[in-house]
Scaffold this motif. Structure first.
Motif, PDB file in Angstrom:
ATOM      1  N   GLY A   7       0.814  -1.204   0.000  1.00 52.65           N
ATOM      2  CA  GLY A   7       0.000   0.000   0.000  1.00 52.65           C
ATOM      3  C   GLY A   7       0.850   1.259   0.000  1.00 52.65           C
ATOM      4  O   GLY A   7       0.577   2.217  -0.740  1.00 52.65           O
ATOM      5  N   ALA A   8       1.884   1.261   0.840  1.00 55.23           N
ATOM      6  CA  ALA A   8       2.722   2.458   0.924  1.00 55.23           C
ATOM      7  C   ALA A   8       3.349   2.781  -0.428  1.00 55.23           C
ATOM      8  O   ALA A   8       3.412   3.943  -0.836  1.00 55.23           O
ATOM      9  CB  ALA A   8       3.811   2.262   1.977  1.00 55.23           C
ATOM     10  N   VAL A  31       0.797   4.400  -2.605  1.00 60.60           N
ATOM     11  CA  VAL A  31       0.600   5.816  -2.264  1.00 60.60           C
ATOM     12  C   VAL A  31       1.800   6.629  -2.739  1.00 60.60           C
ATOM     13  O   VAL A  31       1.642   7.730  -3.277  1.00 60.60           O
ATOM     14  CB  VAL A  31       0.362   5.996  -0.751  1.00 60.60           C
ATOM     15  N   PHE A  40      -3.690   8.016   7.500  1.00 64.32           N
ATOM     16  CA  PHE A  40      -2.602   7.041   7.478  1.00 64.32           C
ATOM     17  C   PHE A  40      -2.346   6.663   6.028  1.00 64.32           C
ATOM     18  O   PHE A  40      -3.260   6.237   5.322  1.00 64.32           O
ATOM     19  CB  PHE A  40      -2.941   5.783   8.280  1.00 64.32           C
ATOM     20  N   HIS A  41      -1.091   6.820   5.595  1.00 61.70           N
ATOM     21  CA  HIS A  41      -0.782   6.530   4.194  1.00 61.70           C
ATOM     22  C   HIS A  41       0.361   5.533   4.035  1.00 61.70           C
ATOM     23  O   HIS A  41       0.797   5.282   2.919  1.00 61.70           O
ATOM     24  CB  HIS A  41      -0.467   7.824   3.449  1.00 61.70           C
ATOM     25  N   GLY A  42       0.873   4.976   5.151  1.00 60.40           N
ATOM     26  CA  GLY A  42       1.951   4.002   5.049  1.00 60.40           C
ATOM     27  C   GLY A  42       3.140   4.413   5.892  1.00 60.40           C
ATOM     28  O   GLY A  42       3.103   5.427   6.601  1.00 60.40           O
ATOM     29  N   ASP A  79      -6.576   7.696  -1.315  1.00 55.28           N
ATOM     30  CA  ASP A  79      -5.946   6.512  -0.741  1.00 55.28           C
ATOM     31  C   ASP A  79      -7.073   5.558  -0.363  1.00 55.28           C
ATOM     32  O   ASP A  79      -7.718   5.720   0.669  1.00 55.28           O
ATOM     33  CB  ASP A  79      -5.109   6.905   0.486  1.00 55.28           C
ATOM     34  N   VAL A 103      -6.484   2.302  -0.066  1.00 53.47           N
ATOM     35  CA  VAL A 103      -5.748   1.081   0.260  1.00 53.47           C
ATOM     36  C   VAL A 103      -6.570   0.197   1.201  1.00 53.47           C
ATOM     37  O   VAL A 103      -6.604  -1.029   1.047  1.00 53.47           O
ATOM     38  CB  VAL A 103      -4.374   1.417   0.877  1.00 53.47           C
ATOM     39  N   LYS A 122      -4.177  -3.764   0.011  1.00 48.10           N
ATOM     40  CA  LYS A 122      -4.901  -4.647   0.941  1.00 48.10           C
ATOM     41  C   LYS A 122      -5.857  -5.654   0.256  1.00 48.10           C
ATOM     42  O   LYS A 122      -5.419  -6.708  -0.163  1.00 48.10           O
ATOM     43  CB  LYS A 122      -5.619  -3.819   2.012  1.00 48.10           C
TER      44      LYS A 122
HETATM   45  C1  PLP Z   1      -2.507  -0.096   5.218  1.00 44.75           C
HETATM   46  C2  PLP Z   1      -2.591   1.232   4.592  1.00 44.75           C
HETATM   47  C3  PLP Z   1      -1.507   1.789   3.889  1.00 44.75           C
HETATM   48  C4  PLP Z   1      -0.144   1.137   3.826  1.00 44.75           C
HETATM   49  O1  PLP Z   1      -0.178  -0.132   3.251  1.00 44.75           O
HETATM   50  P1  PLP Z   1       1.096  -1.098   3.453  1.00 44.75           P
HETATM   51  O2  PLP Z   1       0.770  -2.260   2.570  1.00 44.75           O
HETATM   52  O3  PLP Z   1       1.151  -1.438   4.904  1.00 44.75           O
HETATM   53  O4  PLP Z   1       2.288  -0.360   3.012  1.00 44.75           O
HETATM   54  C5  PLP Z   1      -1.694   3.001   3.250  1.00 44.75           C
HETATM   55  N1  PLP Z   1      -2.862   3.646   3.318  1.00 44.75           N
HETATM   56  C6  PLP Z   1      -3.923   3.143   3.984  1.00 44.75           C
HETATM   57  C7  PLP Z   1      -5.219   3.895   3.998  1.00 44.75           C
HETATM   58  C8  PLP Z   1      -3.816   1.940   4.674  1.00 44.75           C
HETATM   59  O5  PLP Z   1      -4.844   1.458   5.368  1.00 44.75           O
END
Ligand code: PLP
Length: 395
Positions: free
Chosen positions: A96-97, A100, A129-131, A214, A216, A243
């Motif tokens: 996810g990071a 982003v 939260f973005h990573g 985002d 994710v 995710k």
């Molecule tokens: C989990 C998450 C991330 C980061 O994902 P990773 O796979 O852990 O790097 C980024 N943004 C949001 C909204 C998340 O929930």
């Protein structure tokens, strides 16, 4: 016990060896109902037959070749994601990071390509939260995650949660876009109101900014729409996902319109592992299920039933929980007691959950959860609240 692992996680004393659907089985044979889903990752539950088939079939043919070559499985997944969304093009990542990060880089390169390299800043929101990469902790803006890691990556201007006027006031000649989670996950299952999403879209249009989402955590069917922004009836320019799209296989993607991605030309960005055939075939298999007729209806119906049951529990135990948040099967209950107390009591009832900001307990089961299991889990959640209430009353 000493361990050869970084002690960066506060791990529960539980280890699992097998899973099936909503259920996880520990190494000593105990059964848990999984309302954590590996933090909203196991979108189709554990051991989904279609995912096992896709993974094992691909594992017997080809795992990795590199983006030096055509990867038909990747091209197909990109086409399917584009067909199902606002996007024209996709870039596949491992997490996810990274998705982003790609979104941030895409937004910056857009303005660079348009002859405005000074427009590199993104407006972000408190509680985001973005990573955990250097850029994404700067985007998230949380002191605890930034502390001790040197100067924060420049280029993020944070405003209060869902505050359109503050976002407007933060726009300068250096602003590239707005980066937002339609539903904050880690921040405490905070849903951005549809009217705010629409107002932010309008703000972007008015000022020539890119709207960067985002999704994710909230994307890929989690809220009962394929993507959460669809609830507001708007379309972003760029979107990060991860995710749920891998169903447990680690990968993510950055989706964009061809216009927004106009700066991402040959050689400016890359990845060794991203979009390899193994990951892509699992992603295609996840999409087979999530895009099937009726699947998202099920997520909405299951979410509604779960939410109604949780509402009764909130009414019965106002000293333990006081608010339900979220959409579809991305739900959270805000606690009156410390959220860790409820998480522990749920674990005593063999229910796994995840904490979040704002003293919230996240309940994010597999999207495939059956109605009967919703009812069973509501009984256990109620029992957990009763246990917490009894402890509170007795102390
Ligand atoms: C989990 C998450 C991330 C980061 O994902 P990773 O796979 O852990 O790097 C980024 N943004 C949001 C909204 C998340 O929930």
């Amino acid at each position: 016990m000493t361990s050869a692992l970084f002690p960066t996680f506060a791990r529960a004393d539980l280890a699992f060896e097998r899973g099936e659907g909503l259920r996880l089985y520990t190494t000593d044979g105990e059964e848990y109902l999984d309302f954590a889903s590996g933090i909203a990752v196991n979108s189709l539950g554990h051991s989904h037959p279609h995912l096992i088939e896709a993974l094992t079939e691909q594992a017997g043919r080809l795992w990795h070749v590199s983006n030096l070559y055509e990867i038909p499985e990747q091209a197909r997944l990109g086409e399917r994601l584009a067909a199902a969304t606002f996007a024209d093009v996709c870039f596949f990542t491992n997490s996810g990071a990274e998705a982003v990060e790609t979104a941030i880089k895409t937004a910056r390169r857009y303005h660079y390509a348009k002859g405005k390299p000074e427009r590199y800043r993104l407006i972000t929101f408190e509680g985001a939260f973005h990573g955990r990469t250097l850029a994404t902790i700067a985007a998230g803006g949380k002191d605890k995650y930034l502390e001790g890691f040197g100067p924060a990556v420049d280029g993020f201007d944070q405003v209060p949660f869902a505050d359109v006027e503050a976002a407007r006031a933060a726009i300068t000649d250096e602003t590239a876009g707005i980066l937002i989670e339609p539903v904050q996950g880690e921040g405490g299952i905070r849903v951005v109101p549809n009217a705010v999403m629409r107002a932010l879209r309008a703000l972007c249009d008015e000022h020539g900014l890119l709207m960067v989402l985002d999704e994710v955590q909230c994307g890929v069917g989690r809220t009962g729409k394929l993507f959460a922004h669809e609830w507001a009836g708007i379309e972003p320019d760029i979107m990060a996902i991860a995710k749920g799209i891998g169903g447990g296989f680690p990968f993510g993607a950055c989706l964009a319109t061809s216009e927004a991605a106009c700066g991402m030309v040959a050689g400016v960005h890359g990845t060794t592992f991203g979009g390899n055939p193994l990951a892509m075939q699992v992603g295609n298999a996840v999409l087979d299920v999530i895009l099937a007729d009726g699947f998202l209806d099920h997520v909405r119906d299951a979410g509604l039933r779960f939410r109604q049951g949780l509402a009764r529990i909130v009414d019965t135990y106002p000293g333990v929980v006081d608010e339900i948040r979220g959409e579809g099967l991305m739900l959270g209950v805000r606690c009156v007691v410390p959220n860790g107390d409820l998480i522990a009591a749920l674990r005593d009832q063999q229910v796994l959950s995840v904490g979040a900001g704002d003293n919230v307990v996240r309940l994010v089961p597999p999207l495939t959860i059956e109605m009967a299991d919703i009812d069973l889990s509501l009984e256990r959640i109620e029992a957990a609240c009763a246990a917490v209430a009894a402890k509170e009353g007795g102390s």
